[in-house]
Design a protein around this motif. Sequence first.
Motif, PDB file in Angstrom:
ATOM      1  N   LEU A 106       2.809  -1.843   2.758  1.00  0.00           N
ATOM      2  CA  LEU A 106       2.105  -3.093   2.491  1.00  0.00           C
ATOM      3  C   LEU A 106       3.076  -4.243   2.228  1.00  0.00           C
ATOM      4  CD1 LEU A 106      -0.825  -1.736   0.340  1.00  0.00           C
ATOM      5  CD2 LEU A 106      -0.995  -2.785   2.604  1.00  0.00           C
ATOM      6  N   ILE A 107       4.184  -3.953   1.566  1.00  0.00           N
ATOM      7  CA  ILE A 107       5.190  -4.984   1.322  1.00  0.00           C
ATOM      8  C   ILE A 107       5.825  -5.429   2.634  1.00  0.00           C
ATOM      9  CG2 ILE A 107       7.452  -5.423   0.280  1.00  0.00           C
ATOM     10  CD1 ILE A 107       6.494  -3.575  -2.024  1.00  0.00           C
ATOM     11  N   ILE A 108       6.076  -4.492   3.528  1.00  0.00           N
ATOM     12  CA  ILE A 108       6.635  -4.836   4.836  1.00  0.00           C
ATOM     13  C   ILE A 108       5.660  -5.706   5.617  1.00  0.00           C
ATOM     14  CG2 ILE A 108       7.314  -3.872   7.075  1.00  0.00           C
ATOM     15  CD1 ILE A 108       8.508  -1.496   5.447  1.00  0.00           C
ATOM     16  N   VAL A 109       4.379  -5.338   5.588  1.00  0.00           N
ATOM     17  CA  VAL A 109       3.356  -6.159   6.257  1.00  0.00           C
ATOM     18  C   VAL A 109       3.364  -7.569   5.689  1.00  0.00           C
ATOM     19  CG1 VAL A 109       0.861  -6.483   6.521  1.00  0.00           C
ATOM     20  CG2 VAL A 109       1.866  -4.243   6.946  1.00  0.00           C
ATOM     21  N   GLY A 110       3.421  -7.679   4.373  1.00  0.00           N
ATOM     22  CA  GLY A 110       3.456  -8.988   3.738  1.00  0.00           C
ATOM     23  C   GLY A 110       4.692  -9.781   4.090  1.00  0.00           C
ATOM     24  N   PHE A 136     -12.080  -9.537   5.060  1.00  0.00           N
ATOM     25  CA  PHE A 136     -11.150  -8.420   5.205  1.00  0.00           C
ATOM     26  C   PHE A 136      -9.709  -8.893   5.074  1.00  0.00           C
ATOM     27  CE2 PHE A 136      -9.126  -4.796   7.490  1.00  0.00           C
ATOM     28  CZ  PHE A 136      -9.548  -3.818   6.615  1.00  0.00           C
ATOM     29  N   ALA A 137      -9.413 -10.095   5.563  1.00  0.00           N
ATOM     30  CA  ALA A 137      -8.066 -10.652   5.400  1.00  0.00           C
ATOM     31  C   ALA A 137      -7.749 -10.813   3.916  1.00  0.00           C
ATOM     32  CB  ALA A 137      -7.948 -11.989   6.124  1.00  0.00           C
ATOM     33  N   ARG A 138      -8.735 -11.244   3.131  1.00  0.00           N
ATOM     34  CA  ARG A 138      -8.515 -11.395   1.694  1.00  0.00           C
ATOM     35  C   ARG A 138      -8.258 -10.048   1.036  1.00  0.00           C
ATOM     36  NH1 ARG A 138     -12.286 -15.653  -1.182  1.00  0.00           N
ATOM     37  NH2 ARG A 138     -11.137 -14.655  -2.842  1.00  0.00           N
ATOM     38  N   VAL A 139      -8.898  -8.993   1.521  1.00  0.00           N
ATOM     39  CA  VAL A 139      -8.634  -7.648   1.002  1.00  0.00           C
ATOM     40  C   VAL A 139      -7.184  -7.260   1.291  1.00  0.00           C
ATOM     41  CG1 VAL A 139      -9.201  -5.195   1.270  1.00  0.00           C
ATOM     42  CG2 VAL A 139     -11.036  -6.885   1.123  1.00  0.00           C
ATOM     43  N   ILE A 140      -6.720  -7.519   2.502  1.00  0.00           N
ATOM     44  CA  ILE A 140      -5.332  -7.205   2.869  1.00  0.00           C
ATOM     45  C   ILE A 140      -4.367  -7.984   1.985  1.00  0.00           C
ATOM     46  CG2 ILE A 140      -3.599  -7.284   4.708  1.00  0.00           C
ATOM     47  CD1 ILE A 140      -5.763  -5.171   5.152  1.00  0.00           C
ATOM     48  N   TYR A 141      -4.606  -9.291   1.804  1.00  0.00           N
ATOM     49  CA  TYR A 141      -3.742 -10.097   0.931  1.00  0.00           C
ATOM     50  C   TYR A 141      -3.719  -9.530  -0.482  1.00  0.00           C
ATOM     51  CZ  TYR A 141      -4.004 -13.726   4.549  1.00  0.00           C
ATOM     52  OH  TYR A 141      -3.938 -14.421   5.719  1.00  0.00           O
ATOM     53  N   GLY A 189      -0.494  -7.956  -2.517  1.00  0.00           N
ATOM     54  CA  GLY A 189      -0.127  -8.440  -3.840  1.00  0.00           C
ATOM     55  C   GLY A 189      -0.019  -7.317  -4.858  1.00  0.00           C
ATOM     56  N   ILE A 190      -0.969  -6.403  -4.837  1.00  0.00           N
ATOM     57  CA  ILE A 190      -0.941  -5.257  -5.750  1.00  0.00           C
ATOM     58  C   ILE A 190       0.278  -4.379  -5.453  1.00  0.00           C
ATOM     59  CG2 ILE A 190      -2.126  -3.109  -6.383  1.00  0.00           C
ATOM     60  CD1 ILE A 190      -4.778  -4.687  -5.959  1.00  0.00           C
ATOM     61  N   SER A 210       5.513  -2.321  -7.035  1.00  0.00           N
ATOM     62  CA  SER A 210       6.906  -2.132  -6.641  1.00  0.00           C
ATOM     63  C   SER A 210       7.898  -2.646  -7.677  1.00  0.00           C
ATOM     64  CB  SER A 210       7.163  -2.803  -5.297  1.00  0.00           C
ATOM     65  OG  SER A 210       6.370  -2.186  -4.323  1.00  0.00           O
ATOM     66  N   ILE A 211       7.442  -3.489  -8.579  1.00  0.00           N
ATOM     67  CA  ILE A 211       8.334  -3.930  -9.653  1.00  0.00           C
ATOM     68  C   ILE A 211       8.858  -2.721 -10.420  1.00  0.00           C
ATOM     69  CG2 ILE A 211       8.426  -5.172 -11.850  1.00  0.00           C
ATOM     70  CD1 ILE A 211       6.425  -7.177 -10.617  1.00  0.00           C
ATOM     71  N   ALA A 212       8.027  -1.711 -10.572  1.00  0.00           N
ATOM     72  CA  ALA A 212       8.446  -0.497 -11.278  1.00  0.00           C
ATOM     73  C   ALA A 212       9.582   0.215 -10.541  1.00  0.00           C
ATOM     74  CB  ALA A 212       7.265   0.445 -11.450  1.00  0.00           C
ATOM     75  N   PHE A 213       9.670   0.057  -9.221  1.00  0.00           N
ATOM     76  CA  PHE A 213      10.733   0.719  -8.457  1.00  0.00           C
ATOM     77  C   PHE A 213      12.108   0.184  -8.852  1.00  0.00           C
ATOM     78  CE2 PHE A 213       7.549   1.117  -4.701  1.00  0.00           C
ATOM     79  CZ  PHE A 213       6.814   2.037  -5.420  1.00  0.00           C
TER      80      PHE A 213
END
Length: 65
Positions: free
Chosen positions: A8-12, A40-45, A49-50, A55-58
Amino acid sequence: MKKLALILIIVGAINWGLIGLFQFDLVATLFGGGSQEGAFARVIYTLVGIAGLVSIAFLFDSNER
């Protein structure tokens, strides 16, 4: 969970790169009919974001490979 977040981060990141370079929103085009207002685009966004927040924990993960 980590792989899904990374995807998801790569997509973003790709989407933001396209917006920055070409003013082209790939997510909105594919999932929202060319508009950021598509449900559906808002769901992807939201998922991207989530994934970013998760990923901050990584950064603090002691099990680095």
